[in-house]
Design a protein around this motif. Sequence first.
Motif, PDB file in Angstrom:
ATOM      1  N   ALA A  36       9.282   0.368  -2.886  1.00 33.53           N
ATOM      2  CA  ALA A  36       8.354  -0.946  -3.272  1.00 33.53           C
ATOM      3  C   ALA A  36       7.950  -1.711  -2.045  1.00 33.53           C
ATOM      4  N   GLY A  60       4.153  -4.262  -5.468  1.00 30.62           N
ATOM      5  CA  GLY A  60       4.009  -2.989  -6.151  1.00 30.62           C
ATOM      6  C   GLY A  60       5.355  -2.192  -5.956  1.00 30.62           C
ATOM      7  N   GLN A  61       5.283  -0.989  -6.636  1.00 28.63           N
ATOM      8  CA  GLN A  61       6.511  -0.101  -6.761  1.00 28.63           C
ATOM      9  C   GLN A  61       6.181   1.176  -7.316  1.00 28.63           C
ATOM     10  N   THR A  62       7.160   2.102  -7.210  1.00 24.69           N
ATOM     11  CA  THR A  62       6.958   3.434  -7.619  1.00 24.69           C
ATOM     12  C   THR A  62       6.949   3.525  -8.980  1.00 24.69           C
ATOM     13  N   ARG A  63       6.474   4.151  -9.734  1.00 18.86           N
ATOM     14  CA  ARG A  63       6.288   4.468 -11.293  1.00 18.86           C
ATOM     15  C   ARG A  63       7.145   5.543 -11.803  1.00 18.86           C
ATOM     16  N   THR A 120      -4.422  -0.007  -7.185  1.00 17.46           N
ATOM     17  CA  THR A 120      -2.817  -0.391  -7.415  1.00 17.46           C
ATOM     18  C   THR A 120      -2.213  -0.412  -6.129  1.00 17.46           C
ATOM     19  N   ASP A 166       1.057   0.244  -6.622  1.00 18.44           N
ATOM     20  CA  ASP A 166       2.114   0.944  -7.054  1.00 18.44           C
ATOM     21  C   ASP A 166       2.283   2.425  -6.417  1.00 18.44           C
ATOM     22  N   SER A 178       3.325   6.784  -6.819  1.00 21.01           N
ATOM     23  CA  SER A 178       3.959   7.640  -7.879  1.00 21.01           C
ATOM     24  C   SER A 178       4.128   9.042  -6.799  1.00 21.01           C
ATOM     25  N   LYS A 198      -0.651   2.055   1.539  1.00 21.85           N
ATOM     26  CA  LYS A 198      -0.566   0.809   0.610  1.00 21.85           C
ATOM     27  C   LYS A 198       0.015  -0.270   1.177  1.00 21.85           C
TER      28      LYS A 198
END
Length: 338
Positions: free
Chosen positions: A125, A139-142, A190, A192, A194, A236
């Motif tokens: 994150a 933001g963070q991992t989905r 984003t 985020d 993945s 990111k």
Amino acid sequence: MRWVLGIESSCDETAAAIVSPDGRVLRDVVASQIAEHAPYGGVVPELAARAHLRAVVPVIEAAVAALPGGLDDVDGVAVTQGPGLVGVNHLDGHLLAVQLRREGDDAPPVPYPYVALLASGGHTALYRVDAPDEVALLGQTRDDAAGEAFDKAAKLLGLGYPGGPVIDRLAAEGDPKAVKLPLPFASKKTLDFSFSGLKTAVARHVQKHGPPADEGALADLCASFQRSVVHVLAKKAVAACEAEAVPRLVLGGGVAANAGLRARARELCEQKGVALHVPPLKSCTDNAAMIAYAGALRLARGERDDALRVFSRDPKRRRGKFRRDGTLVKRRPPSSAG
Ligand code: KG4
Ligand code: ZN
């Protein structure tokens, strides 16, 4: 207040540390369970619980032995999530670990605000940290955490657990452009992440071409995989600094040990005029010094938790808002403490 005892046992490290409220680390003891979990390719909760039980008293004793007066010299106790005088969120610990001062380390404290990239086996994150108690998630991992992606890819390639350090070492010998792998979310706006698709891409590559035929092919695949993870993480993180107009980036979590990530982050930060702070390895991976420090700051502000109340499943004894699994969502202000 002089010394705070920190205790950490949220994953596969049993750790205790003695830290002062200004972040000076007097002792930092970590007992790792890696060898116990290695045969299973990941952390097995039942094994972890039993290993923590065995290790916790000796580890605390080893930390407290640094104080001439022993436990009498301890002014506060901070424990990751479980009961203690102050319950510290494990992630707060990671976000503040860069402020720890270890022996022989005379780097000045990192000024606030900063953007923190936290990438470990359990979390990935980006946060904006304005002050120790003012943290915003950007933001963070989905799906999978970055460290988890390293561990799963390593398992696929028969490289053992934990996967990060092995892949890091092999990647140094390989060509990062040899195997074409996806760069998940790299071009999306984003913040985020993945990573689960990347693991699938490695699996598909192995299905199609067979396991790497020799050391060279293995190193190429590791380098290509690592490049994808590192590319997205660094991109990111720096994008977050730009979006927040905060020219300061801190790395944390076990993945911050990655040589490729450090190099890529340094390169991008230089390009964009962002100051980069990478704490020593001991502060990046799970440790109790960061928990003691996060707890010391809260104790210094006059916050106290009643061990039984904060974590009680009995609604009448609770202080704060809790999820159904008993974890804390929002702490009630200390003034209302009973
Ligand atoms: O922060 P940490 O010690 O524990 C938690 O997950 O909270 O992080 C462990 C994770 C593991 O997934 C491990 O594979 C990864 O960090 N890791 C690395 C490296 N060293 C550890 N990943 C990439 N490169 C490394 N050099
Ligand atoms: Zn951690």
